[in-house]
Structure formats: C-alpha cells, structure tokens
Write a protein that holds these residues in place. Sequence first.
Motif, PDB file in Angstrom:
ATOM      1  N   GLY A 196     -12.717  40.039  21.276  1.00 62.81           N
ATOM      2  CA  GLY A 196     -11.722  40.881  21.929  1.00 62.81           C
ATOM      3  C   GLY A 196     -10.951  41.808  21.018  1.00 62.81           C
ATOM      4  N   GLU A 197     -11.295  41.859  19.734  1.00 65.25           N
ATOM      5  CA  GLU A 197     -10.588  42.739  18.793  1.00 65.25           C
ATOM      6  C   GLU A 197     -11.387  44.023  18.565  1.00 65.25           C
ATOM      7  OE1 GLU A 197      -7.883  39.850  16.033  1.00 65.25           O
ATOM      8  OE2 GLU A 197     -10.003  40.015  15.491  1.00 65.25           O
ATOM      9  N   ALA A 198     -12.629  43.887  18.081  1.00 61.22           N
ATOM     10  CA  ALA A 198     -13.446  45.071  17.821  1.00 61.22           C
ATOM     11  C   ALA A 198     -13.872  45.742  19.123  1.00 61.22           C
ATOM     12  CB  ALA A 198     -14.676  44.694  16.999  1.00 61.22           C
ATOM     13  N   GLN A 199     -14.166  44.949  20.160  1.00 68.18           N
ATOM     14  CA  GLN A 199     -14.569  45.503  21.448  1.00 68.18           C
ATOM     15  C   GLN A 199     -14.101  44.561  22.555  1.00 68.18           C
ATOM     16  OE1 GLN A 199     -18.799  45.671  20.647  1.00 68.18           O
ATOM     17  NE2 GLN A 199     -19.158  43.730  21.686  1.00 68.18           N
ATOM     18  N   PRO A 200     -13.728  45.108  23.705  1.00 70.36           N
ATOM     19  CA  PRO A 200     -13.164  44.281  24.783  1.00 70.36           C
ATOM     20  C   PRO A 200     -14.215  43.587  25.643  1.00 70.36           C
ATOM     21  CG  PRO A 200     -13.112  46.569  25.417  1.00 70.36           C
ATOM     22  CD  PRO A 200     -13.629  46.546  24.007  1.00 70.36           C
ATOM     23  N   VAL A 201     -15.503  43.925  25.441  1.00 72.90           N
ATOM     24  CA  VAL A 201     -16.555  43.369  26.298  1.00 72.90           C
ATOM     25  C   VAL A 201     -17.718  42.886  25.433  1.00 72.90           C
ATOM     26  CG1 VAL A 201     -18.222  43.844  28.137  1.00 72.90           C
ATOM     27  CG2 VAL A 201     -15.952  44.885  28.222  1.00 72.90           C
ATOM     28  N   ASP A 202     -18.244  41.699  25.762  1.00 71.95           N
ATOM     29  CA  ASP A 202     -19.506  41.189  25.203  1.00 71.95           C
ATOM     30  C   ASP A 202     -20.503  41.051  26.334  1.00 71.95           C
ATOM     31  OD1 ASP A 202     -19.005  41.016  22.504  1.00 71.95           O
ATOM     32  OD2 ASP A 202     -18.142  39.000  22.627  1.00 71.95           O
ATOM     33  N   ASP A 203     -21.738  41.512  26.112  1.00 69.38           N
ATOM     34  CA  ASP A 203     -22.769  41.500  27.144  1.00 69.38           C
ATOM     35  C   ASP A 203     -24.060  41.001  26.485  1.00 69.38           C
ATOM     36  OD1 ASP A 203     -24.672  41.995  29.084  1.00 69.38           O
ATOM     37  OD2 ASP A 203     -23.876  43.957  29.642  1.00 69.38           O
ATOM     38  N   PHE A 204     -24.566  39.825  26.914  1.00 72.19           N
ATOM     39  CA  PHE A 204     -25.751  39.278  26.233  1.00 72.19           C
ATOM     40  C   PHE A 204     -26.515  38.344  27.174  1.00 72.19           C
ATOM     41  CE2 PHE A 204     -22.280  36.361  25.480  1.00 72.19           C
ATOM     42  CZ  PHE A 204     -22.834  35.101  25.667  1.00 72.19           C
ATOM     43  N   VAL A 205     -27.746  38.024  26.770  1.00 72.25           N
ATOM     44  CA  VAL A 205     -28.588  37.040  27.444  1.00 72.25           C
ATOM     45  C   VAL A 205     -29.243  36.187  26.366  1.00 72.25           C
ATOM     46  CG1 VAL A 205     -30.633  36.648  28.886  1.00 72.25           C
ATOM     47  CG2 VAL A 205     -29.095  38.547  29.411  1.00 72.25           C
ATOM     48  N   LEU A 206     -29.176  34.863  26.520  1.00 70.74           N
ATOM     49  CA  LEU A 206     -29.903  33.945  25.645  1.00 70.74           C
ATOM     50  C   LEU A 206     -31.082  33.390  26.445  1.00 70.74           C
ATOM     51  CD1 LEU A 206     -27.009  31.963  23.890  1.00 70.74           C
ATOM     52  CD2 LEU A 206     -28.225  33.988  23.091  1.00 70.74           C
ATOM     53  N   PRO A 207     -32.285  33.851  26.165  1.00 73.25           N
ATOM     54  CA  PRO A 207     -33.421  33.499  27.021  1.00 73.25           C
ATOM     55  C   PRO A 207     -33.817  32.030  26.956  1.00 73.25           C
ATOM     56  CG  PRO A 207     -34.153  34.743  25.114  1.00 73.25           C
ATOM     57  CD  PRO A 207     -32.658  34.799  25.097  1.00 73.25           C
ATOM     58  N   ASP A 208     -33.541  31.355  25.849  1.00 76.82           N
ATOM     59  CA  ASP A 208     -34.048  29.987  25.664  1.00 76.82           C
ATOM     60  C   ASP A 208     -32.959  28.940  25.450  1.00 76.82           C
ATOM     61  OD1 ASP A 208     -36.764  30.916  25.711  1.00 76.82           O
ATOM     62  OD2 ASP A 208     -36.459  31.646  23.656  1.00 76.82           O
ATOM     63  N   LEU A 209     -31.695  29.343  25.421  1.00 78.76           N
ATOM     64  CA  LEU A 209     -30.635  28.408  25.048  1.00 78.76           C
ATOM     65  C   LEU A 209     -29.585  28.258  26.138  1.00 78.76           C
ATOM     66  CD1 LEU A 209     -29.985  29.477  21.345  1.00 78.76           C
ATOM     67  CD2 LEU A 209     -31.379  27.575  22.157  1.00 78.76           C
ATOM     68  N   TRP A 210     -29.097  27.039  26.308  1.00 75.63           N
ATOM     69  CA  TRP A 210     -27.927  26.771  27.135  1.00 75.63           C
ATOM     70  C   TRP A 210     -26.671  27.136  26.355  1.00 75.63           C
ATOM     71  CZ3 TRP A 210     -27.597  24.221  32.034  1.00 75.63           C
ATOM     72  CH2 TRP A 210     -28.837  23.847  32.580  1.00 75.63           C
ATOM     73  N   CYS A 211     -25.586  27.450  27.073  1.00 69.60           N
ATOM     74  CA  CYS A 211     -24.308  27.785  26.433  1.00 69.60           C
ATOM     75  C   CYS A 211     -23.212  26.872  26.983  1.00 69.60           C
ATOM     76  CB  CYS A 211     -23.903  29.239  26.718  1.00 69.60           C
ATOM     77  SG  CYS A 211     -25.082  30.468  26.143  1.00 69.60           S
ATOM     78  N   PHE A 212     -22.487  26.240  26.081  1.00 66.35           N
ATOM     79  CA  PHE A 212     -21.335  25.430  26.474  1.00 66.35           C
ATOM     80  C   PHE A 212     -20.122  25.954  25.715  1.00 66.35           C
ATOM     81  CE2 PHE A 212     -18.573  21.649  25.777  1.00 66.35           C
ATOM     82  CZ  PHE A 212     -18.205  21.445  27.094  1.00 66.35           C
ATOM     83  N   HIS A 213     -19.053  26.337  26.454  1.00 62.75           N
ATOM     84  CA  HIS A 213     -17.858  26.907  25.842  1.00 62.75           C
ATOM     85  C   HIS A 213     -16.614  26.171  26.315  1.00 62.75           C
ATOM     86  CE1 HIS A 213     -20.780  30.212  25.539  1.00 62.75           C
ATOM     87  NE2 HIS A 213     -20.009  30.772  24.631  1.00 62.75           N
ATOM     88  N   ILE A 214     -15.627  26.070  25.434  1.00 59.34           N
ATOM     89  CA  ILE A 214     -14.297  25.579  25.794  1.00 59.34           C
ATOM     90  C   ILE A 214     -13.315  26.694  25.460  1.00 59.34           C
ATOM     91  CG2 ILE A 214     -12.521  23.840  25.349  1.00 59.34           C
ATOM     92  CD1 ILE A 214     -14.686  21.882  24.626  1.00 59.34           C
ATOM     93  N   TYR A 215     -12.480  27.084  26.444  1.00 58.06           N
ATOM     94  CA  TYR A 215     -11.664  28.287  26.314  1.00 58.06           C
ATOM     95  C   TYR A 215     -10.191  27.982  26.082  1.00 58.06           C
ATOM     96  CZ  TYR A 215     -15.849  30.229  28.499  1.00 58.06           C
ATOM     97  OH  TYR A 215     -17.152  30.575  28.783  1.00 58.06           O
ATOM     98  N   SER A 216      -9.565  28.892  25.331  1.00 57.18           N
ATOM     99  CA  SER A 216      -8.112  28.802  25.098  1.00 57.18           C
ATOM    100  C   SER A 216      -7.459  30.166  25.358  1.00 57.18           C
ATOM    101  CB  SER A 216      -7.825  28.334  23.666  1.00 57.18           C
ATOM    102  OG  SER A 216      -8.469  29.165  22.730  1.00 57.18           O
ATOM    103  N   TYR A 217      -8.051  30.976  26.260  1.00 58.76           N
ATOM    104  CA  TYR A 217      -7.526  32.308  26.558  1.00 58.76           C
ATOM    105  C   TYR A 217      -7.883  32.700  27.997  1.00 58.76           C
ATOM    106  CZ  TYR A 217     -12.389  33.569  25.543  1.00 58.76           C
ATOM    107  OH  TYR A 217     -13.760  33.639  25.535  1.00 58.76           O
ATOM    108  N   HIS A 218      -7.294  33.798  28.457  1.00 54.99           N
ATOM    109  CA  HIS A 218      -7.580  34.346  29.787  1.00 54.99           C
ATOM    110  C   HIS A 218      -8.635  35.446  29.657  1.00 54.99           C
ATOM    111  CE1 HIS A 218      -4.115  32.427  31.848  1.00 54.99           C
ATOM    112  NE2 HIS A 218      -3.524  32.557  30.669  1.00 54.99           N
ATOM    113  N   ALA A 219      -9.607  35.451  30.576  1.00 55.37           N
ATOM    114  CA  ALA A 219     -10.630  36.490  30.580  1.00 55.37           C
ATOM    115  C   ALA A 219     -11.399  36.413  31.894  1.00 55.37           C
ATOM    116  CB  ALA A 219     -11.581  36.324  29.391  1.00 55.37           C
ATOM    117  N   VAL A 220     -12.302  37.382  32.082  1.00 57.26           N
ATOM    118  CA  VAL A 220     -13.234  37.350  33.210  1.00 57.26           C
ATOM    119  C   VAL A 220     -14.633  37.141  32.638  1.00 57.26           C
ATOM    120  CG1 VAL A 220     -14.254  38.626  35.125  1.00 57.26           C
ATOM    121  CG2 VAL A 220     -11.806  38.847  34.636  1.00 57.26           C
TER     122      VAL A 220
END
Length: 244
Positions: free
Chosen positions: A7-31
């Motif tokens: 969120g500093e260099a750019q306000p949006v991240d857009d990606f696809v991981l074709p072979d991997l699961w993603c697990f995240h724990i958040y400490s901020y507000h976002a969409v």
Amino acid sequence: MGIPRHGEAQPVDDFVLPDLWCFHIYSYHAVLELNGAPQIIQPGHASIVPPGVRTVYRYQGPSDHVYFHFEPVDGEQKVELPLVVGLGERFKSMDDQARKAVGYFPPNRAYPRSVLWSLLCEYAEIALPDQRPNLSSSHPLVDMAVKHIEQRLAGEITVSRLCDEVGVSYGYLGRLFKTWLGCSVLEHIRNRRADHAEHLIVSTTMPIKVIARAVGVPNLQQFNRLMQQTKGASPRMIRKRARR
C-alpha cells in the motif's frame, strides 16, 4: 511465507498463483477481490484462497500482513470453508504464532509447516463451530507436546515450559489437547505418569518409592493419591492383584 508491507508504492496488487494456496492474517482495512467478487477485510480477519483465483487487493494506506503460500495436499479429507473469516478473540494468538513461524523460515521448514497446519485447523474450527472438522487423525503440535511429555515423565513438567517449547500460548495448547485428546494438558501428564507407574508396578519388582521417582512423583503420599484417583487402587494393591 513472510510479512510484507503493502500500500505504499502502489495502492493495488493484482495477481494469480496458479499452483499455490494463499493463507493470510490481516491487521488492516482493505477490499479483497477474488475473481471479481469483493470481500471486506479488516484487522482480525484471515482468508484462505485456492490456486488459480485472480486476487486483487485495494489498500487504504500502508498495510502489512502475515502470509503463507503452500501447495495443496492430495489425499486429505476435504472441508468446505468460507474465503474470509473473522478470528475474534483468537486473532492475537494466531497472528503471534504466524509471525513467530516466519522468523524460523527458510532454514527451519518443519516448525513453520506445523504452525501453518495448526492455523488452518483453527481457521476451520472458527469457521465451522458446529462441525469441528477432523482434518487429520492427529495434530502436529499435540504430537510435539506429547513427545516432550514422554521424554520428561521422570522430571518436572510445567505447562508454561511446554508451551514455550511447542511455540503456542497456554490457552491454545489447552484447547488443542481438549479437541484432540479429550483432556487438559495436566490431566494428560497425570494419566501418562499413572500408566507408566502401573506398568512398572505390574511388570517389575522395583520398590514402590523407586517407581514413584521414575514417574516424576517422588512424594509417596502424592504418588498414592495419583494411583488411587486414576487407577482406583493404591500401588501396593495394584501389585498384589497382579501377583494374584
């Protein structure tokens, strides 16, 4: 795995991981948009996203989170879970565990892997409180704790030290034992000491006081009480019955 700052260099991240699961724990507000469907995330939330899903984060300023990217496991029981879950009062404990695990990676992969599996199980418990899913026949952190207990039956065992060695909080380890073993940590220690003592009483001619020391209860009054409460008889009566 890692703890990146977004969120500093750019306000949006857009990606696809074709072979991997993603697990995240958040400490901020976002969409968070998953294949175009928006999800609101806020501090205390976590998400799990399957491979091949287009993932877009729209940040509201500097944002950091703990993430794990991992390969799916074939042959395991499948459990359907929501993409985003509020962790509630478990957030701090889970976030602390995740951040600690990142510190061990990459030189040590076994510990972070066991922590990830633990976090996924806890995510499932929170998401499906009425369907506690049996995701495995055993739990790696419970196995680790049980091994530490078995190695120290003759000495002093404290739950706080056990938690430090396994890398979880006191309350979380207690919940794991209740879920997977059906008893508290202290009850498990008492039962294992009593089981080991009963085996020595029945199968050897060791003096009772020596057996008491061998299972970490050198005080004979406490040892007698332990055997009465767990086996329904005193050590001498157990030996007498076995001989008879």
